[in-house]
Every structure is written in C-alpha cells, then in structure tokens.
Design a protein around this motif. Structure first.
Motif, mmCIF file in Angstrom:
data_model
loop_
_atom_site.group_PDB
_atom_site.id
_atom_site.type_symbol
_atom_site.label_atom_id
_atom_site.label_comp_id
_atom_site.label_asym_id
_atom_site.label_seq_id
_atom_site.Cartn_x
_atom_site.Cartn_y
_atom_site.Cartn_z
ATOM 1 N N GLY A 104 4.091 6.808 5.432
ATOM 2 C CA GLY A 104 4.673 6.193 3.548
ATOM 3 C C GLY A 104 4.468 7.610 2.858
ATOM 4 N N ASP A 105 3.639 8.123 2.587
ATOM 5 C CA ASP A 105 2.488 8.900 1.944
ATOM 6 C C ASP A 105 3.775 9.800 1.506
ATOM 7 N N PRO A 106 4.185 10.208 -0.334
ATOM 8 C CA PRO A 106 4.822 10.672 -0.500
ATOM 9 C C PRO A 106 4.911 12.120 -0.505
ATOM 10 N N VAL A 107 5.666 13.436 -0.205
ATOM 11 C CA VAL A 107 5.825 14.454 0.180
ATOM 12 C C VAL A 107 6.111 15.261 -1.778
ATOM 13 N N GLY A 108 5.239 15.105 -2.237
ATOM 14 C CA GLY A 108 5.246 14.718 -3.747
ATOM 15 C C GLY A 108 5.070 14.672 -4.494
ATOM 16 N N LEU A 109 5.566 14.501 -6.031
ATOM 17 C CA LEU A 109 5.492 13.388 -7.116
ATOM 18 C C LEU A 109 5.395 12.375 -6.860
ATOM 19 N N GLY A 110 4.203 11.604 -6.735
ATOM 20 C CA GLY A 110 4.392 9.632 -7.199
ATOM 21 C C GLY A 110 3.303 9.246 -8.564
ATOM 22 N N VAL A 111 3.991 8.597 -8.914
ATOM 23 C CA VAL A 111 3.346 8.232 -10.610
ATOM 24 C C VAL A 111 3.808 6.514 -10.364
ATOM 25 N N TYR A 112 3.670 5.571 -10.503
ATOM 26 C CA TYR A 112 3.437 3.829 -10.208
ATOM 27 C C TYR A 112 3.074 3.180 -11.489
ATOM 28 N N GLY A 113 3.343 3.077 -12.249
ATOM 29 C CA GLY A 113 2.280 2.486 -13.210
ATOM 30 C C GLY A 113 1.838 3.121 -14.007
ATOM 31 N N PRO B 261 -4.040 12.993 3.895
ATOM 32 C CA PRO B 261 -4.947 13.183 4.369
ATOM 33 C C PRO B 261 -5.487 15.004 4.520
ATOM 34 N N PRO B 262 -6.883 14.914 3.962
ATOM 35 C CA PRO B 262 -7.080 16.249 4.286
ATOM 36 C C PRO B 262 -6.669 16.818 5.565
ATOM 37 N N VAL B 263 -6.738 18.288 5.724
ATOM 38 C CA VAL B 263 -6.759 18.869 6.961
ATOM 39 C C VAL B 263 -8.051 19.687 7.139
ATOM 40 N N ILE B 264 -8.214 19.730 8.412
ATOM 41 C CA ILE B 264 -9.296 20.097 8.914
ATOM 42 C C ILE B 264 -9.272 22.175 9.166
ATOM 43 N N PRO B 265 -9.625 22.529 9.109
ATOM 44 C CA PRO B 265 -9.481 24.334 9.435
ATOM 45 C C PRO B 265 -9.851 24.059 11.027
ATOM 46 N N SER C 43 11.346 8.654 -3.105
ATOM 47 C CA SER C 43 11.157 9.694 -2.466
ATOM 48 C C SER C 43 10.875 10.630 -0.665
ATOM 49 N N PHE C 44 11.106 11.773 -0.937
ATOM 50 C CA PHE C 44 10.891 12.685 0.468
ATOM 51 C C PHE C 44 9.007 12.083 0.637
ATOM 52 N N PHE C 45 9.314 11.612 2.155
ATOM 53 C CA PHE C 45 7.675 11.204 2.155
ATOM 54 C C PHE C 45 7.791 11.208 3.521
ATOM 55 N N THR C 46 6.253 11.426 4.421
ATOM 56 C CA THR C 46 5.963 12.195 5.254
ATOM 57 C C THR C 46 6.406 12.334 6.464
ATOM 58 N N PHE C 47 6.723 10.792 6.145
ATOM 59 C CA PHE C 47 7.249 10.016 7.958
ATOM 60 C C PHE C 47 7.110 10.399 9.224
ATOM 61 N N SER C 48 7.700 11.289 10.003
ATOM 62 C CA SER C 48 6.917 11.090 11.638
ATOM 63 C C SER C 48 6.211 12.152 11.803
ATOM 64 N N ALA C 49 6.052 13.345 10.244
ATOM 65 C CA ALA C 49 4.627 13.891 10.577
ATOM 66 C C ALA C 49 3.574 13.764 10.389
ATOM 67 N N ASN C 50 3.112 12.361 9.713
ATOM 68 C CA ASN C 50 2.081 11.871 10.475
ATOM 69 C C ASN C 50 1.985 10.232 10.580
ATOM 70 N N PRO C 51 2.315 9.947 11.847
ATOM 71 C CA PRO C 51 2.644 8.239 11.671
ATOM 72 C C PRO C 51 1.628 7.572 11.268
ATOM 73 N N GLN C 52 0.318 7.913 11.078
ATOM 74 C CA GLN C 52 -0.892 7.525 11.104
ATOM 75 C C GLN C 52 -0.679 7.180 9.522
ATOM 76 N N ASP D 194 0.939 -1.333 -0.164
ATOM 77 C CA ASP D 194 -0.230 -0.089 -0.109
ATOM 78 C C ASP D 194 1.206 1.348 -0.443
ATOM 79 N N LEU D 195 0.391 2.397 0.122
ATOM 80 C CA LEU D 195 1.558 3.853 -0.676
ATOM 81 C C LEU D 195 1.410 4.757 0.844
ATOM 82 N N ALA D 196 -0.036 4.379 1.756
ATOM 83 C CA ALA D 196 0.530 5.219 3.454
ATOM 84 C C ALA D 196 1.438 4.167 4.347
#
Length: 420
Positions: free
Chosen positions: A142-151, A204-208, A130-139, A107-109
């Motif tokens: 693996g979420d890429p911080v930028g472009l991600g194209v696969y197949g 993940p969407p940000v809540i205001p 890629s650079f990825f979310t890492f500790s910024a969003n522990p849930q 999975d991507l996440a």
C-alpha cells in the motif's frame, strides 16, 4: 449461429453486465441529451443514456452508458462502438454538508479494498486514489508511489517523475490544488549543527547492490538511503542497516544495528543503508535532531501542511485551466484501460469519476479519450488517478461500478466524501 442470434446474445450479455454494475437505485433513465452534453467517445450516432441519484444534499451520482452493443472481445482496444460505462460522483461544496478527504485504512503499508475504506472512514462514497507499490514490494503493497498527505501529515513525498500530477484538497475550505509538487527533507543535530538530507518518507530504504550481502551496512562504501518513518506506516521495514528511534522532541530513544521495529504513537525513526548507515549513527550520537520537511507546489510556493489537508498522487494532468494537457504517448498506459478521474468545475464542484474498462460491457478509455471525458463532464482542472484493476467507486460501502478483475482489488488509499 446467425448474425442475428450473435447480436441477441451479445445484447443479453451487455444487459447482464450492466445489471451487475447497477447495484444502486437510480432515477428513471433519460435517453436524449443535448449534443454538447454527450460524451465524445466512439461514433457520433451511439445511443447515450444517463441516470442520476441524489445521495445527500449537494451530492449526486450520475451513471452514463454510451453504446448498446457489447464489444467483441478482440476489439475492446479498437472499437468505435463502445460501450462505455461512466459513473460520476459530483460534490457541490456550496450545498453539501460534508467534505472530501483521503484515507488509507489502519496503516499506510498494507492495502484495503475501496469499499472497505469507505466503510472504515464512515464515508458516504469514494473512489480509489493514488498509485501505490502493489506487487513491486509485496511486503508493503500500500506504500504510495508519490504524494500522500493525510489530515495535514505528509506521509509520502512526491516523486521527481514528470508524469506525477498531484491532487490536494483542503477539507476546511474545499479548495483544491492540482499539479506537480516537490519535496525536500533533512535532519539537523541541534548541538553539533550537522545535517543529513532525507531521501524518502515512509518508503523501505534501498541497500546498494554492492553491499546487498553485507550485514553491517556501516562497512559499505556506497551511498544508500536515509528514510524517516512515522508510526502511521506500521512496523518499520526490517533488514540490514541502522535504525534510530526518536521521541517527540527528536531525541534518541534507542539505536539498532539492524532495521525493523514498532513505533509508539509519539515516536519516529530514521533508517539508513549503505555508507549512510554510519553517517546516521554519527549525527545522532549526541544531541537531539530537528526534522525539516517542505512541500512546494508547481509555482514554487510552500504548501502549508495544516490539519484538514489531504493529498494523493496521480499520473498525468488531464485538464488545466479549461485546456486538455495530456501529452502524447504510447504503450499500455496510454491504451484503453479502466480510469479514475478527479477534478473541479468552474462553479467549484468536485467530481470523482470512474470509467469501467477491459470488458465487453465497457471498453475503457485511452489517455486522450479520458481527457475528452473530463472536458465533456465540465472539468476545467483534472488529474488521472490510479486506474486499471484499481478503478473502483463505492457508495455506502457497496460497489457502484464494475471493476475489471475477477474481484475488487485492494488499493493503497481512497478519496472519500464524509458527511460532517
């Protein structure tokens, strides 16, 4: 302890460190090279050795060691004596029977170790990408911080950051595109022709902040996010907001007043927060949706997202058209760190390289030094991929370098060479 005994002990430590990293058999080491072939790192009198191993037809792994004395721990960031350990995976598409692609695991996440990504993809070798979310969003680390194209599927859009420098590889033609990409996306109701822009893909969407404690996001008066999710992400993020699941035709399967679900392989979903939560419900109330997602290169040309296309994000272009293009900078990112490089040579070879760092056995490189290494390796175009503790090279699912942490770090995705 006398200076001589300290030097002996440091030499023993270096030998031990290099032995740990040299887990693969190489051809006999050569100790002399033409001056133009040597890495422009540190003092000019440093000894430099290289060893090469053929992994497959058209695929070679070269190990470069520059400097012989371990660095004093307090001089890793300043020493001109090194040492430096560089591993270079060179792929010649004219001879190789395989191709380069990007892979992210089941999975991507989530995150996976590079060695595992190489094994899981059946690849011969690979590096972190890629650079990825890492500790910024522990849930969803693996979420890429930028472009991600696969197949050929765009699963993560590029950021608007000036520093982002993307690498796109066509595994069918072996063509490589580098530079900044841009993206735009929207959904349109076929019946009412109402449209809504997308903010993100699979993030993940940000809540205001003003509505953070508001369970019913449709009552929020502040703008939120609208995000499209693919089943490749894994279970969609849970939380306050609305979510609408669509079938492969773009028609509504179900609507929820809260976010979080598991998508079938032929489904996608739209999540919205803030005042966009109500807008999403309105645009999906009747009729089916058309989704638009456009990726554009730095020349303004649309990138054809066809099967066999792969793309990852980097931070800063190192080389462009044979010229060093790293901007001036300061701070930790520009200081000496482990580095991962991807680039191409004038004769069409694709090079993936790692520079070990933050160790007495290999001190790492600044951004300027990284660009100098890329140029010395013969790259005319190159990008700086994720580095630091992420920098990893794996061959046959075994470590080929020595990562800087106490153990190999799990990462978001990897660039791998797969035999056809």
């Amino acid at each position: 302890m006398t200076p001589t005994s300290r030097r002996t002990r440091r030499s023993s430590a270096l030998a031990a460190g290099l032995a740990i990293a040299a887990v693969l058999p190489f051809l006999p080491t050569s100790s002399a090279h033409a001056e133009g072939d040597r890495l422009p790192l540190g003092d000019p009198d440093l000894a430099e050795t290289r060893s090469t191993r053929a992994l497959a037809e058209g695929v070679e792994l070269t190990r470069i060691v520059r400097g012989t004395e371990p660095a004093p721990p307090d001089q890793i960031n300043t020493t001109t004596r090194g040492p430096w350990v560089v591993n270079v995976l060179a792929i010649d598409p004219a001879r190789a029977k395989g191709h380069v692609e990007a892979t992210y695991g089941p999975d991507l996440a989530p995150v996976e170790k590079t060695t595992d990504l190489v094994r899981l993809s059946g690849a011969l070798a690979g590096v972190n990408a890629s650079f990825f979310t890492f500790s910024a969003n522990p849930q969803y680390p693996g979420d890429p911080v930028g472009l991600g194209v696969y197949g050929g599927k765009l699963l993560s859009e590029p950021t608007t950051a000036e520093a982002e420098a993307d690498l796109i590889v066509d595994s069918n033609s072996d063509e490589v595109l580098m530079g900044r990409t841009t993206w735009s996306g929207s959904v349109r109701n076929r019946q009412t022709e109402a449209t809504m822009p997308l903010e993100h893909l699979n993030h993940p969407p940000v809540i205001p902040a003003e509505c953070a404690e508001l369970p019913d996001q449709t009552q929020c008066a502040q703008p939120g996010d609208v995000v499209l999710f693919n089943p490749e992400f894994g279970p969609t993020p849970s939380g306050n907001g609305t979510e609408v699941v669509l079938d492969q035709r773009g028609c509504v399967v179900r609507t929820s007043a809260a976010r979080g679900t598991t998508l079938a392989p032929d489904q996608t979903s739209l999540q919205a927060t803030g005042q966009d939560a109500a807008a999403l419900l309105a645009i999906t109330e009747r009729g089916c949706l058309d989704k638009s997602s456009t990726l554009t290169d730095e020349n303004g040309d649309q990138v054809d997202l066809r099967p066999g296309l792969f793309g990852v994000n980097g931070r800063y272009r190192l080389m462009a058209g044979g010229e060093v293009v790293v901007p001036p900078g300061s701070g930790d990112f520009f200081a000496r760190n482990p580095r991962t490089i991807a680039g191409t040579t004038p004769d069409g070879r694709i090079l993936l390289a790692t520079i070990d760092g933050r160790q007495t056995t290999s001190v790492g490189t600044t951004m300027d030094e990284t660009a100098a290494v890329a140029q010395a390796l013969g790259l005319t175009d190159a990008v700086n991929l994720d580095g630091g503790g992420s920098t990893t090279m794996s061959v046959d699912g075994t470590l080929a370098n020595k990562p800087s942490g106490s153990e190999e770090r799990a990462v978001g995705d990897a660039l791998v060479y797969v035999e056809d």
